[in-house]
Design a protein around this motif. Structure first.
Motif, PDB file in Angstrom:
ATOM      1  N   PHE A   1     -53.661  39.976   6.110  1.00 38.51           N
ATOM      2  CA  PHE A   1     -52.350  39.389   6.336  1.00 38.51           C
ATOM      3  C   PHE A   1     -52.233  38.882   7.769  1.00 38.51           C
ATOM      4  O   PHE A   1     -52.604  39.575   8.721  1.00 38.51           O
ATOM      5  N   LEU A   2     -51.712  37.656   7.910  1.00 40.25           N
ATOM      6  CA  LEU A   2     -51.500  37.083   9.244  1.00 40.25           C
ATOM      7  C   LEU A   2     -50.016  37.053   9.617  1.00 40.25           C
ATOM      8  O   LEU A   2     -49.632  37.485  10.699  1.00 40.25           O
ATOM      9  N   LEU A   3     -49.227  36.469   8.731  1.00 41.67           N
ATOM     10  CA  LEU A   3     -47.792  36.344   9.012  1.00 41.67           C
ATOM     11  C   LEU A   3     -47.049  35.943   7.751  1.00 41.67           C
ATOM     12  O   LEU A   3     -47.671  35.555   6.756  1.00 41.67           O
ATOM     13  N   LYS A   4     -45.726  36.042   7.823  1.00 41.61           N
ATOM     14  CA  LYS A   4     -44.904  35.658   6.676  1.00 41.61           C
ATOM     15  C   LYS A   4     -43.563  35.130   7.134  1.00 41.61           C
ATOM     16  O   LYS A   4     -43.061  35.485   8.213  1.00 41.61           O
ATOM     17  N   TYR A   5     -42.986  34.288   6.278  1.00 40.71           N
ATOM     18  CA  TYR A   5     -41.622  33.820   6.456  1.00 40.71           C
ATOM     19  C   TYR A   5     -40.808  34.303   5.262  1.00 40.71           C
ATOM     20  O   TYR A   5     -41.155  34.023   4.112  1.00 40.71           O
ATOM     21  N   ILE A   6     -39.718  35.008   5.572  1.00 39.29           N
ATOM     22  CA  ILE A   6     -38.811  35.457   4.521  1.00 39.29           C
ATOM     23  C   ILE A   6     -37.456  34.779   4.685  1.00 39.29           C
ATOM     24  O   ILE A   6     -36.927  34.155   3.767  1.00 39.29           O
ATOM     25  N   THR A   7     -36.910  34.892   5.878  1.00 37.98           N
ATOM     26  CA  THR A   7     -35.628  34.274   6.184  1.00 37.98           C
ATOM     27  C   THR A   7     -35.476  34.251   7.701  1.00 37.98           C
ATOM     28  O   THR A   7     -36.275  34.833   8.424  1.00 37.98           O
ATOM     29  N   GLY A   8     -34.458  33.540   8.183  1.00 37.53           N
ATOM     30  CA  GLY A   8     -34.203  33.565   9.618  1.00 37.53           C
ATOM     31  C   GLY A   8     -34.896  32.450  10.363  1.00 37.53           C
ATOM     32  O   GLY A   8     -35.012  31.322   9.872  1.00 37.53           O
ATOM     33  N   ASP A   9     -35.391  32.762  11.545  1.00 35.09           N
ATOM     34  CA  ASP A   9     -36.013  31.793  12.439  1.00 35.09           C
ATOM     35  C   ASP A   9     -37.155  31.075  11.737  1.00 35.09           C
ATOM     36  O   ASP A   9     -38.027  31.709  11.127  1.00 35.09           O
ATOM     37  N   ASN A  10     -37.157  29.757  11.826  1.00 35.46           N
ATOM     38  CA  ASN A  10     -38.185  28.982  11.133  1.00 35.46           C
ATOM     39  C   ASN A  10     -39.569  29.153  11.747  1.00 35.46           C
ATOM     40  O   ASN A  10     -40.573  28.892  11.089  1.00 35.46           O
ATOM     41  N   LEU A  11     -39.649  29.536  12.997  1.00 33.81           N
ATOM     42  CA  LEU A  11     -40.935  29.751  13.652  1.00 33.81           C
ATOM     43  C   LEU A  11     -41.281  31.234  13.569  1.00 33.81           C
ATOM     44  O   LEU A  11     -40.567  32.085  14.076  1.00 33.81           O
ATOM     45  N   VAL A  12     -42.395  31.498  12.929  1.00 36.15           N
ATOM     46  CA  VAL A  12     -42.817  32.874  12.716  1.00 36.15           C
ATOM     47  C   VAL A  12     -44.086  33.133  13.522  1.00 36.15           C
ATOM     48  O   VAL A  12     -45.021  32.338  13.480  1.00 36.15           O
ATOM     49  N   LYS A  13     -44.108  34.235  14.220  1.00 40.01           N
ATOM     50  CA  LYS A  13     -45.304  34.607  14.981  1.00 40.01           C
ATOM     51  C   LYS A  13     -46.021  35.753  14.276  1.00 40.01           C
ATOM     52  O   LYS A  13     -45.381  36.651  13.720  1.00 40.01           O
ATOM     53  N   GLY A  14     -47.353  35.691  14.302  1.00 42.02           N
ATOM     54  CA  GLY A  14     -48.118  36.697  13.600  1.00 42.02           C
ATOM     55  C   GLY A  14     -49.254  37.262  14.432  1.00 42.02           C
ATOM     56  O   GLY A  14     -49.226  37.216  15.659  1.00 42.02           O
ATOM     57  N   SER A  15     -50.252  37.749  13.710  1.00 42.53           N
ATOM     58  CA  SER A  15     -51.389  38.407  14.357  1.00 42.53           C
ATOM     59  C   SER A  15     -52.299  37.399  15.042  1.00 42.53           C
ATOM     60  O   SER A  15     -52.344  36.229  14.660  1.00 42.53           O
ATOM     61  N   TYR A  16     -53.043  37.882  16.041  1.00 37.99           N
ATOM     62  CA  TYR A  16     -54.109  37.130  16.718  1.00 37.99           C
ATOM     63  C   TYR A  16     -53.613  35.824  17.335  1.00 37.99           C
ATOM     64  O   TYR A  16     -54.388  34.878  17.489  1.00 37.99           O
ATOM     65  N   GLY A  17     -52.337  35.739  17.694  1.00 31.60           N
ATOM     66  CA  GLY A  17     -51.806  34.556  18.362  1.00 31.60           C
ATOM     67  C   GLY A  17     -51.426  33.414  17.447  1.00 31.60           C
ATOM     68  O   GLY A  17     -51.075  32.329  17.915  1.00 31.60           O
ATOM     69  N   PHE A  18     -51.498  33.633  16.149  1.00 30.98           N
ATOM     70  CA  PHE A  18     -51.116  32.597  15.192  1.00 30.98           C
ATOM     71  C   PHE A  18     -49.600  32.534  15.016  1.00 30.98           C
ATOM     72  O   PHE A  18     -48.907  33.533  15.176  1.00 30.98           O
ATOM     73  N   GLU A  19     -49.137  31.361  14.669  1.00 24.92           N
ATOM     74  CA  GLU A  19     -47.737  31.158  14.336  1.00 24.92           C
ATOM     75  C   GLU A  19     -47.654  30.110  13.246  1.00 24.92           C
ATOM     76  O   GLU A  19     -48.613  29.367  12.996  1.00 24.92           O
TER      77      GLU A  19
END
Lengths: 115, 115
Positions: free
Chosen positions: A46-64
């Motif tokens: 898993f890196l990241l997910k968008y559920i709701t809220g801010d459109n820009l999501v930050k995740g693991s290892y510097g990914f967004e």
């Protein structure tokens, strides 16, 4: 019908340059969007997910990733690529209202970061 | 905490034989999913268990596939008799129950080759 498209089978980028892996989706209801990465001979991480809220999501290892509702996109980005980012990347969407918990995945994008 | 584990990591069988894949989810995860990726294609949902009950088996390709989760812990996926088109990577994933935004955690997959 629910679906995910990853238009690029292969993305090459030089180390230190920004990278983008594209994903567009189609769902009937509200999308829950995910990015996973698969390193050779490993499972999906898993890196990241968008559920709701801010459109820009930050995740693991510097990914967004940025959720864009009007373009139905959820592109994965990183400001400065590392050789160790070379892997297979999968975008996935869930449509809880219509199809429950199952994920719909794209076909994957192979990222190669060139030293 | 141990992640999702799958056994075997690889299996090579002949057409018409039987193969059984095993998945051990993360401890405490009541949701368990099976997915399959055929070479170069998207990862496709097969079925979803909630504890020992099949919540959704809409992705099972045909009656040659049988999934079980006795006792709500580990799960098995049996293919009998195997056909050439069953070749691919079978992934198992698990997640906590009752959280709509829950992340599915994937195992390393079982690579099945039917000759």
């Amino acid at each position: 019908a629910q679906s995910v498209a990853q238009p690029e089978d292969q993305v090459n980028v030089a180390e230190g340059n920004p990278l983008t892996v594209k994903c567009t989706y189609s769902v009937s209801g509200n999308p829950y969007l995910f990015w996973y990465v698969q390193y050779p001979n490993r499972g999906l991480q898993f890196l990241l997910k968008y559920i709701t809220g801010d459109n820009l999501v930050k995740g693991s290892y510097g990914f967004e990733a940025e959720f864009n509702k009007s373009q139905t996109s959820f592109h994965l980005k990183k400001p400065s690529a590392l050789v160790s980012d070379s892997a297979l990347y999968f975008c996935a969407v869930r449509d809880l209202q219509n199809t429950g918990n199952q994920f719909y995945f794209g076909t994957g994008t192979s990222l190669t970061v060139i030293p | 905490e141990a992640g999702v584990t799958q056994f075997p990591s690889h299996s090579v069988i002949e057409k018409g034989q039987t193969v059984t894949l095993r998945c051990d989810p993360i401890s405490g995860h009541d949701n368990l999913y099976w997915y399959r990726r055929v070479m170069g294609k998207e990862i496709k949902f097969l079925l979803h268990f909630v504890k020992e009950s099949k919540q959704d088996e809409s992705g099972m390709p045909n009656n040659r596939f049988l999934a079980e989760r006795t006792g709500g812990t580990y799960s098995t996926l049996k293919v009998q008799p195997a056909e050439l088109e069953d070749s691919g990577v079978y992934f198992c994933a698990s997640s906590q129950l009752g959280r709509y935004q829950e992340t599915q955690y994937f195992g390393p997959g079982t690579r099945l080759l039917v000759l």
